[in-house]
Design a protein around this motif. Structure first.
Motif, PDB file in Angstrom:
ATOM      1  N   ILE A 199       9.894  83.837  52.305  1.00  6.41           N
ATOM      2  CA  ILE A 199       9.108  83.141  53.390  1.00  6.41           C
ATOM      3  C   ILE A 199       8.967  81.685  53.369  1.00  6.41           C
ATOM      4  CG2 ILE A 199       7.409  85.102  53.061  1.00  6.41           C
ATOM      5  CD1 ILE A 199       5.541  83.257  51.730  1.00  6.41           C
ATOM      6  N   THR A 200       9.714  81.227  52.374  1.00  6.04           N
ATOM      7  CA  THR A 200       9.806  79.727  52.160  1.00  6.04           C
ATOM      8  C   THR A 200      10.632  78.951  53.325  1.00  6.04           C
ATOM      9  OG1 THR A 200      10.021  79.891  49.883  1.00  6.04           O
ATOM     10  CG2 THR A 200      10.636  77.632  50.825  1.00  6.04           C
ATOM     11  N   PRO A 201      11.705  79.554  53.969  1.00  7.39           N
ATOM     12  CA  PRO A 201      12.159  78.816  55.199  1.00  7.39           C
ATOM     13  C   PRO A 201      11.272  78.723  56.413  1.00  7.39           C
ATOM     14  CG  PRO A 201      13.943  80.065  54.098  1.00  7.39           C
ATOM     15  CD  PRO A 201      12.721  80.485  53.551  1.00  7.39           C
ATOM     16  N   GLU A 202      10.430  79.807  56.348  1.00  9.35           N
ATOM     17  CA  GLU A 202       9.430  80.104  57.443  1.00  9.35           C
ATOM     18  C   GLU A 202       7.982  79.284  57.292  1.00  9.35           C
ATOM     19  OE1 GLU A 202       8.987  84.193  57.468  1.00  9.35           O
ATOM     20  OE2 GLU A 202      11.139  84.612  57.986  1.00  9.35           O
ATOM     21  N   LEU A 203       7.964  78.692  56.259  1.00 14.13           N
ATOM     22  CA  LEU A 203       6.591  78.218  56.102  1.00 14.13           C
ATOM     23  C   LEU A 203       6.303  76.894  57.066  1.00 14.13           C
ATOM     24  CD1 LEU A 203       6.523  77.288  52.296  1.00 14.13           C
ATOM     25  CD2 LEU A 203       5.163  78.962  53.615  1.00 14.13           C
ATOM     26  N   SER A 204       5.169  76.745  57.525  1.00 12.81           N
ATOM     27  CA  SER A 204       4.494  75.738  58.471  1.00 12.81           C
ATOM     28  C   SER A 204       4.769  74.059  57.663  1.00 12.81           C
ATOM     29  CB  SER A 204       3.240  75.702  58.941  1.00 12.81           C
ATOM     30  OG  SER A 204       2.374  75.803  57.738  1.00 12.81           O
ATOM     31  N   ASP A 205       4.891  73.488  58.429  1.00 13.71           N
ATOM     32  CA  ASP A 205       4.793  71.692  57.846  1.00 13.71           C
ATOM     33  C   ASP A 205       3.691  71.802  56.592  1.00 13.71           C
ATOM     34  OD1 ASP A 205       7.079  71.258  59.221  1.00 13.71           O
ATOM     35  OD2 ASP A 205       6.131  70.013  60.735  1.00 13.71           O
ATOM     36  N   ILE A 206       2.405  72.195  57.106  1.00 12.41           N
ATOM     37  CA  ILE A 206       1.274  72.207  56.122  1.00 12.41           C
ATOM     38  C   ILE A 206       1.615  72.764  54.811  1.00 12.41           C
ATOM     39  CG2 ILE A 206      -1.025  72.868  55.613  1.00 12.41           C
ATOM     40  CD1 ILE A 206      -1.590  72.406  58.631  1.00 12.41           C
ATOM     41  N   GLY A 207       2.194  74.133  55.015  1.00 13.49           N
ATOM     42  CA  GLY A 207       2.640  74.890  53.803  1.00 13.49           C
ATOM     43  C   GLY A 207       3.787  74.393  52.995  1.00 13.49           C
ATOM     44  N   ARG A 208       4.783  73.659  53.745  1.00 11.77           N
ATOM     45  CA  ARG A 208       5.617  72.897  53.048  1.00 11.77           C
ATOM     46  C   ARG A 208       5.219  71.995  52.096  1.00 11.77           C
ATOM     47  NH1 ARG A 208      11.269  73.585  56.582  1.00 11.77           N
ATOM     48  NH2 ARG A 208      10.685  75.441  57.354  1.00 11.77           N
ATOM     49  N   ALA A 209       4.310  70.952  52.769  1.00 11.77           N
ATOM     50  CA  ALA A 209       3.687  70.015  51.962  1.00 11.77           C
ATOM     51  C   ALA A 209       2.933  70.293  50.921  1.00 11.77           C
ATOM     52  CB  ALA A 209       2.973  69.202  53.161  1.00 11.77           C
ATOM     53  N   LEU A 210       2.345  71.329  51.080  1.00 12.64           N
ATOM     54  CA  LEU A 210       1.231  71.939  49.917  1.00 12.64           C
ATOM     55  C   LEU A 210       2.214  72.462  48.756  1.00 12.64           C
ATOM     56  CD1 LEU A 210      -1.679  72.696  49.455  1.00 12.64           C
ATOM     57  CD2 LEU A 210      -1.484  74.596  50.202  1.00 12.64           C
ATOM     58  N   LEU A 211       3.369  73.044  49.324  1.00  6.49           N
ATOM     59  CA  LEU A 211       4.390  73.447  48.073  1.00  6.49           C
ATOM     60  C   LEU A 211       4.812  72.333  47.320  1.00  6.49           C
ATOM     61  CD1 LEU A 211       6.163  76.691  49.011  1.00  6.49           C
ATOM     62  CD2 LEU A 211       3.895  76.279  47.743  1.00  6.49           C
ATOM     63  N   ILE A 212       5.154  71.321  48.111  1.00  5.83           N
ATOM     64  CA  ILE A 212       5.928  70.084  47.368  1.00  5.83           C
ATOM     65  C   ILE A 212       4.868  69.407  46.532  1.00  5.83           C
ATOM     66  CG2 ILE A 212       6.309  67.486  47.880  1.00  5.83           C
ATOM     67  CD1 ILE A 212       7.257  68.349  50.766  1.00  5.83           C
ATOM     68  N   PHE A 213       3.433  69.601  46.984  1.00  4.55           N
ATOM     69  CA  PHE A 213       2.391  68.783  45.611  1.00  4.55           C
ATOM     70  C   PHE A 213       2.483  70.037  44.503  1.00  4.55           C
ATOM     71  CE2 PHE A 213      -1.657  69.198  44.017  1.00  4.55           C
ATOM     72  CZ  PHE A 213      -1.806  68.120  43.563  1.00  4.55           C
ATOM     73  N   THR A 214       2.629  71.173  44.897  1.00  2.78           N
ATOM     74  CA  THR A 214       2.294  72.351  43.789  1.00  2.78           C
ATOM     75  C   THR A 214       3.557  72.440  42.898  1.00  2.78           C
ATOM     76  OG1 THR A 214       1.340  73.774  45.578  1.00  2.78           O
ATOM     77  CG2 THR A 214       2.021  74.806  43.370  1.00  2.78           C
ATOM     78  N   MET A 215       4.762  71.995  43.430  1.00  2.00           N
ATOM     79  CA  MET A 215       5.909  71.927  42.418  1.00  2.00           C
ATOM     80  C   MET A 215       5.753  70.569  41.616  1.00  2.00           C
ATOM     81  SD  MET A 215       9.369  73.089  44.861  1.00  2.00           S
ATOM     82  CE  MET A 215       8.841  72.096  46.372  1.00  2.00           C
ATOM     83  N   PHE A 216       5.202  69.605  42.286  1.00  2.00           N
ATOM     84  CA  PHE A 216       5.165  68.278  41.563  1.00  2.00           C
ATOM     85  C   PHE A 216       4.330  68.499  40.338  1.00  2.00           C
ATOM     86  CE2 PHE A 216       3.713  64.006  41.064  1.00  2.00           C
ATOM     87  CZ  PHE A 216       4.892  63.327  40.888  1.00  2.00           C
ATOM     88  N   ALA A 217       3.096  69.119  40.766  1.00  2.00           N
ATOM     89  CA  ALA A 217       2.194  69.403  39.685  1.00  2.00           C
ATOM     90  C   ALA A 217       2.581  70.014  38.738  1.00  2.00           C
ATOM     91  CB  ALA A 217       0.787  69.730  40.385  1.00  2.00           C
ATOM     92  N   GLY A 218       3.452  71.299  38.910  1.00  3.54           N
ATOM     93  CA  GLY A 218       3.711  72.148  37.939  1.00  3.54           C
ATOM     94  C   GLY A 218       4.674  71.608  37.080  1.00  3.54           C
ATOM     95  N   ARG A 219       5.721  70.988  37.491  1.00  3.46           N
ATOM     96  CA  ARG A 219       6.546  70.398  36.587  1.00  3.46           C
ATOM     97  C   ARG A 219       5.948  69.304  35.787  1.00  3.46           C
ATOM     98  NH1 ARG A 219       9.379  69.663  33.353  1.00  3.46           N
ATOM     99  NH2 ARG A 219      11.734  68.578  33.110  1.00  3.46           N
ATOM    100  N   LEU A 220       5.203  68.428  36.147  1.00  5.34           N
ATOM    101  CA  LEU A 220       4.495  67.404  35.035  1.00  5.34           C
ATOM    102  C   LEU A 220       3.388  68.056  34.454  1.00  5.34           C
ATOM    103  CD1 LEU A 220       4.208  64.415  37.813  1.00  5.34           C
ATOM    104  CD2 LEU A 220       5.717  64.321  35.659  1.00  5.34           C
ATOM    105  N   GLY A 221       2.782  68.882  34.775  1.00  6.93           N
ATOM    106  CA  GLY A 221       1.784  69.777  33.982  1.00  6.93           C
ATOM    107  C   GLY A 221       0.316  69.296  34.462  1.00  6.93           C
ATOM    108  N   PRO A 222      -0.424  70.204  35.020  1.00 14.57           N
ATOM    109  CA  PRO A 222      -1.911  69.783  35.308  1.00 14.57           C
ATOM    110  C   PRO A 222      -2.636  68.846  34.421  1.00 14.57           C
ATOM    111  CG  PRO A 222      -1.585  72.245  35.529  1.00 14.57           C
ATOM    112  CD  PRO A 222      -0.464  71.627  34.447  1.00 14.57           C
ATOM    113  N   ILE A 223      -2.646  68.902  33.298  1.00 19.42           N
ATOM    114  CA  ILE A 223      -3.137  67.840  32.224  1.00 19.42           C
ATOM    115  C   ILE A 223      -2.466  66.436  32.575  1.00 19.42           C
ATOM    116  CG2 ILE A 223      -3.648  66.975  29.964  1.00 19.42           C
ATOM    117  CD1 ILE A 223      -4.414  69.933  29.485  1.00 19.42           C
ATOM    118  N   THR A 224      -1.206  66.192  32.773  1.00 23.69           N
ATOM    119  CA  THR A 224      -0.578  65.131  32.934  1.00 23.69           C
ATOM    120  C   THR A 224      -0.957  64.350  34.095  1.00 23.69           C
ATOM    121  OG1 THR A 224       1.243  65.601  31.295  1.00 23.69           O
ATOM    122  CG2 THR A 224       1.605  63.551  33.061  1.00 23.69           C
ATOM    123  N   LEU A 225      -1.118  65.180  35.169  1.00 24.01           N
ATOM    124  CA  LEU A 225      -1.327  64.832  36.364  1.00 24.01           C
ATOM    125  C   LEU A 225      -2.803  64.465  36.512  1.00 24.01           C
ATOM    126  CD1 LEU A 225      -0.024  64.439  39.465  1.00 24.01           C
ATOM    127  CD2 LEU A 225      -0.853  66.713  39.845  1.00 24.01           C
TER     128      LEU A 225
END
Length: 442
Positions: free
Chosen positions: A393-419
């Protein structure tokens, strides 16, 4: 590198990763990065750059078909920087230039590598590069030999290098096109074993690799961290393979031979813990199997590695705490070592923040996207765990969905505590302690 940023170590890490993502997005949005010479939408370029830098592997365009060779090389550079960490790369450059590593830089390195002590941090960074290049180099040669049977030698060598770096850094990007991942090699033991070895080595962490290599010539005793990571990794791989085999024996595994069934079961047990590569079609899995993969993706692999998730040491600490409470004991013990209360509190915080982020992202995506709940949850956890597996479903995501996953990937890589530390205002030290209270816990 640190002169470009100001603030605490968490803020420097957040700013550094954000800067690399933005630079990568600008490059990927240029016409030369596309195979057809067309400019990629900037939101899609940010999504792809974030996915590469955060070594996730979720894609909104077909990597093997959309990007030109320069575009693919930009992705590969982002994967390498993101996997090793931008502070690791900048430190290695400083060492090559003969510049002294300052105390402040060592503190940030300690935060980036998840170390409790600063001693020997620069030596660890040197070894990280040594281990990475050695492992990636060997895997690239092995892949080249295998892929040379299916394509010209030059292309096989290029594919070998790309996939060795991508899989070791647990990124999950591939060049096979049509979002096939490694499904054409589901019954190929050579490709399966080499890929699983890369994923595991990248996921256990550089501290564990260093500990294992120095085992014979040094203490002949593994640290508590190494023993926990190795034991949890072995358990999750074996348990995961058994569960997947049982759930999918009459489903996606049915067309495969017995060897293929075993290989696919182990591969789908190893990969979800952050690699983002698959040898069976994930959208065809039973919902029970998809939910089980969600659990594995949320757990992740080892700290100080190329992996995401809440980390297996967090899970081990929480399970040890539960066992201690059920046994009515006072001390939380792992491998005959008592864990400090702050370690348990940190593990609880990481797990709680992770669950909270996944819940919020899943709820919002359930409103903005047209897909079943299990597929949305799968995508959200895959982004948080920087895994990269997708039900499509990733290629079919809306712009809001894509923006939300961008933040999620960023938070996941750095770690919730670091962020959280990076975003919080400066805290004043408490000058007093509150009286102890009694709270009833059911």
């Amino acid at each position: 590198m640190l002169r470009l940023f100001k603030g605490s170590p968490p803020r420097i890490l957040v700013a550094g990763f954000a800067a690399i993502i933005l630079i990568g997005a600008v490059l990927l949005s240029q016409p030369f990065a596309s195979a057809e010479g067309t400019a990629l939408r900037y939101l899609d370029a940010i999504f792809t750059a974030t996915s590469a830098t955060c070594v996730t592997g979720l894609t909104v365009v077909d990597t093997g078909r959309y990007f030109s060779v320069p575009g693919q090389l930009i992705l590969l550079l982002l994967i390498q920087i993101g996997g090793l960490g931008f502070m690791t790369m900048s430190t290695l450059i400083a060492i090559v230039l003969g510049r002294r590593i300052s105390l402040r830089e060592r503190i940030v390195l300690q935060e980036a590598m998840g170390q409790q002590h600063m001693q020997g941090i620069v030596d660890l960074i040197k070894r990280v590069l040594q281990y990475s290049l050695t492992i990636e180099g060997i895997a690239a040669v092995l892949f080249t030999i295998r892929f040379a049977n299916d394509m010209p030698l030059g292309q096989a060598a290029y594919f070998g290098v790309f996939h060795a770096i991508s899989f070791f850094n647990n990124a999950g990007f591939d060049l096979f096109g049509e979002y096939r991942s490694l499904t054409p090699y589901a019954e190929d033991p050579f490709v399966n074993i080499v890929t699983m070895a890369l994923i595991i080595l990248g996921g256990i962490g550089f501290v564990v690799i260093k500990d294992l290599l120095e085992y014979q010539r040094a203490r002949k005793k593994l640290s508590l961290h190494t023993r926990v990571v190795l034991s949890m990794t072995a358990f999750l791989i074996l348990f995961g393979a058994a569960v997947f085999f049982i759930f999918e024996y009459t489903n996606t595994l049915q067309p495969l031979s017995w060897r293929g069934k075993i290989l696919a079961s182990f591969f789908q047990s190893v990969s979800p813990r952050t690699a983002g590569v698959n040898t069976v079609e994930l959208d065809d899995l039973r919902q029970a199997s998809q939910f089980f993969l969600i659990i594995l993706m949320f757990i992740g692999a080892g700290p100080g590695s190329t992996a995401g998730g809440i980390k297996i040491t967090t899970v081990a600490a929480l399970l040890a705490g539960v066992r201690t409470m059920l046994q009515g004991k006072r001390d939380i013990v792992l491998f005959h070592h008592r864990l400090a209360p702050d370690r348990i509190l940190k593990a609880l915080t990481v797990a709680t923040l992770g669950v909270a982020l996944v819940v919020v992202v899943t709820m919002v995506l359930s409103v903005t996207e047209q897909a079943s709940f299990i597929r949305i949850l799968f995508e959200a956890v895959s982004a948080f765990g920087t895994v990269g597996l997708s039900t499509g479903i990733t290629p079919e995501l809306s712009d809001i969905g894509r923006a939300l996953l961008i933040f999620t990937m960023f938070a996941g890589r750095l770690g919730p505590i670091t962020l959280a530390y990076a975003l919080r205002p400066k805290q004043e030290k408490d000058l007093f302690r509150h009286p102890e209270g009694k709270l009833i816990i059911a």
